[in-house]
Design a protein around this motif. Sequence first.
Motif, PDB file in Angstrom:
ATOM      1  N   ILE A 137       8.974 -38.597 -20.035  1.00  0.00           N
ATOM      2  CA  ILE A 137       9.386 -38.622 -18.630  1.00  0.00           C
ATOM      3  C   ILE A 137      10.497 -37.592 -18.490  1.00  0.00           C
ATOM      4  N   VAL A 138      10.274 -36.608 -17.636  1.00  0.00           N
ATOM      5  CA  VAL A 138      11.208 -35.494 -17.500  1.00  0.00           C
ATOM      6  C   VAL A 138      11.768 -35.462 -16.082  1.00  0.00           C
ATOM      7  N   PHE A 139      13.070 -35.276 -15.990  1.00  0.00           N
ATOM      8  CA  PHE A 139      13.710 -35.059 -14.689  1.00  0.00           C
ATOM      9  C   PHE A 139      14.253 -33.642 -14.654  1.00  0.00           C
ATOM     10  N   GLY A 140      13.855 -32.882 -13.631  1.00  0.00           N
ATOM     11  CA  GLY A 140      14.327 -31.508 -13.567  1.00  0.00           C
ATOM     12  C   GLY A 140      14.021 -30.855 -12.235  1.00  0.00           C
ATOM     13  N   PHE A 141      14.265 -29.563 -12.187  1.00  0.00           N
ATOM     14  CA  PHE A 141      14.122 -28.764 -10.971  1.00  0.00           C
ATOM     15  C   PHE A 141      12.796 -28.026 -11.032  1.00  0.00           C
ATOM     16  N   LEU A 142      11.976 -28.179  -9.993  1.00  0.00           N
ATOM     17  CA  LEU A 142      10.639 -27.598  -9.946  1.00  0.00           C
ATOM     18  C   LEU A 142      10.695 -26.224  -9.283  1.00  0.00           C
ATOM     19  N   ARG A 171      13.482 -24.962 -20.081  1.00  0.00           N
ATOM     20  CA  ARG A 171      12.405 -25.023 -19.096  1.00  0.00           C
ATOM     21  C   ARG A 171      11.072 -25.072 -19.815  1.00  0.00           C
ATOM     22  N   VAL A 172      10.060 -25.654 -19.132  1.00  0.00           N
ATOM     23  CA  VAL A 172       8.741 -25.765 -19.742  1.00  0.00           C
ATOM     24  C   VAL A 172       7.685 -25.560 -18.653  1.00  0.00           C
ATOM     25  N   PRO A 173       6.607 -24.805 -18.951  1.00  0.00           N
ATOM     26  CA  PRO A 173       5.524 -24.608 -17.975  1.00  0.00           C
ATOM     27  C   PRO A 173       4.775 -25.915 -17.710  1.00  0.00           C
ATOM     28  N   LEU A 174       4.236 -26.041 -16.498  1.00  0.00           N
ATOM     29  CA  LEU A 174       3.508 -27.239 -16.096  1.00  0.00           C
ATOM     30  C   LEU A 174       2.027 -26.934 -15.927  1.00  0.00           C
ATOM     31  N   VAL A 217       7.199 -30.139  -3.142  1.00  0.00           N
ATOM     32  CA  VAL A 217       7.538 -28.735  -2.908  1.00  0.00           C
ATOM     33  C   VAL A 217       8.323 -28.186  -4.089  1.00  0.00           C
ATOM     34  N   GLU A 218       8.234 -26.879  -4.260  1.00  0.00           N
ATOM     35  CA  GLU A 218       9.085 -26.246  -5.264  1.00  0.00           C
ATOM     36  C   GLU A 218      10.524 -26.226  -4.753  1.00  0.00           C
ATOM     37  N   ASN A 219      11.434 -25.820  -5.610  1.00  0.00           N
ATOM     38  CA  ASN A 219      12.865 -25.816  -5.285  1.00  0.00           C
ATOM     39  C   ASN A 219      13.366 -27.222  -4.963  1.00  0.00           C
ATOM     40  N   SER A 220      12.871 -28.196  -5.711  1.00  0.00           N
ATOM     41  CA  SER A 220      13.321 -29.572  -5.520  1.00  0.00           C
ATOM     42  C   SER A 220      13.354 -30.281  -6.870  1.00  0.00           C
ATOM     43  N   GLY A 279      14.046 -27.936  -1.141  1.00  0.00           N
ATOM     44  CA  GLY A 279      12.741 -27.342  -0.911  1.00  0.00           C
ATOM     45  C   GLY A 279      12.776 -25.939  -0.350  1.00  0.00           C
ATOM     46  N   LEU A 280      13.945 -25.468   0.067  1.00  0.00           N
ATOM     47  CA  LEU A 280      14.027 -24.160   0.714  1.00  0.00           C
ATOM     48  C   LEU A 280      14.417 -23.049  -0.245  1.00  0.00           C
ATOM     49  N   SER A 281      15.275 -23.361  -1.204  1.00  0.00           N
ATOM     50  CA  SER A 281      15.816 -22.304  -2.047  1.00  0.00           C
ATOM     51  C   SER A 281      16.275 -22.876  -3.379  1.00  0.00           C
ATOM     52  N   HIS A 282      16.258 -22.020  -4.408  1.00  0.00           N
ATOM     53  CA  HIS A 282      16.807 -22.444  -5.694  1.00  0.00           C
ATOM     54  C   HIS A 282      18.320 -22.268  -5.725  1.00  0.00           C
TER      55      HIS A 282
END
Length: 470
Positions: A146-151, A169-172, A186-189, A401-404
């Motif tokens: 179970i991983v918690f991180g930034f997409l 970081r790891v590819p999905l 969404v990405e950036n979340s 969701g808008l920006s990294h």
Amino acid sequence: MSKECLQKSSKLSYRFSNSYSAFLHLASELSRFPPYESCDQFIRQFIHHLMIGHKLAECLVDAQTARLVVQEMRDKRITRTVDDSQLVVKNVADDDNHSKKSKSYLRHLTQLRQHLEKHPVFNSKNFRLTPIDSLITTSDESVDCIVFGFLVKNASKINELVVEDNTGRVPLVFTDDTQFRDALVVENSFVIIEGTYDSPKDCLYVESIGQSPPIDLSSAVEVSDGLQRIGRMLVVISDIHLDDENTLDKLKTLLTGYDSMVPIPDAFLFVGDFMSKPCDEVSDFKAHMKNFVKIISKFTKISNFSQLIFIPGFNDIKGNDIPKSAFTVDMFPMTTKLINNYHLATNPVNIYIDGRHICLSAIPYMSKLRKHIIHNSTEDSTELGASIAKLITCNGHLSAGLSHNLHNSLSLFHLPDFVLISDKHMNEDMDSNAHNYTDLVVLPSFSRDNFRFKVFYTNPKHIECSQILV
């Protein structure tokens, strides 16, 4: 201080420097007579005073700051010289976040993870979060995790998504069997991913993905019985095109009606964009603003006794970055001579009144968000609004969701009562409540939506939609 209160205090998103000394000040105040109604009430009031009266460096609360805040709370309880109903406009700070992405990103990630680890699911030790570095350094061929991180998207590979934390970081890899726990991803979340890490291929096969629980810590103070009887009114008018004569006529009608009320509204929030299209000539913009101020000044009661808050729209201040700085006094000729009690606010801005917290943002949220959608199972406005409300509150950030780039001043660890969004690409059907606390409210365009606007009441806490009839 009780063990329970110490545990709850440790849930504050602010970190305590020299924590023992800082906690001593809190313990001393909590034990004073008359007692606080509850530990929760004490913590909420501490946060409230901290947020509206103190500027912290990197979210640090040292012993001196704790002492000052505690003294303010004592003065208030003893002398009652501070009015709970006072309206406070708190501009967000421009912390030059664009040059400090990694620092603010790590701070936000750390705070979210700390709260997540205290969630009953993970606190029970039946489940645990796996740091990414333990996956990429494992000697096992596969690891269930179970991983918690930034997409985010992988900038070096087309259409590849990665999840990252402060360790790596790891590819999905998404498959047909991947379960999306939320209607909107969404990405950036920040997300929680359950899956299996494939060591030879160095990728994480996603079994399920969704948002984490929100940080449930209110910044609002308790509302007294006296304030409940009084109640306050704030009129919020958004997207006021001052270069349109019909808009100006309807604005005069609105102000005429409220100026004749007894009592008049406590505050008016005038939100941009103030022009129907971006204005290249500063002199033209200033001329329209000068005329706007003159119009307001003709309504004696409003111009002298109501709080007047001017918030720039996304296109009123050049550039695509958020937050937007406040208008300068130079942009409002004659303001200081014609009206009293005015505030030039940033975009976004935080407003506190009667123990209520309102966060208002005027950015094209929906159009920006659509560029980063990975999964969306609904186009229903109500469901989409609920998904956006959940996204913002679970990420604890207004630009989720808008920006990294996670601008420090846009964090929402202390969930407001209302998040007001002015965005012409969103409609009022998207109004939603997130986790029974924060309400997402879409502001109509005064100029585009048949002169509609919103009215906020503090007690009982609610928002009504109003309209100037054509």
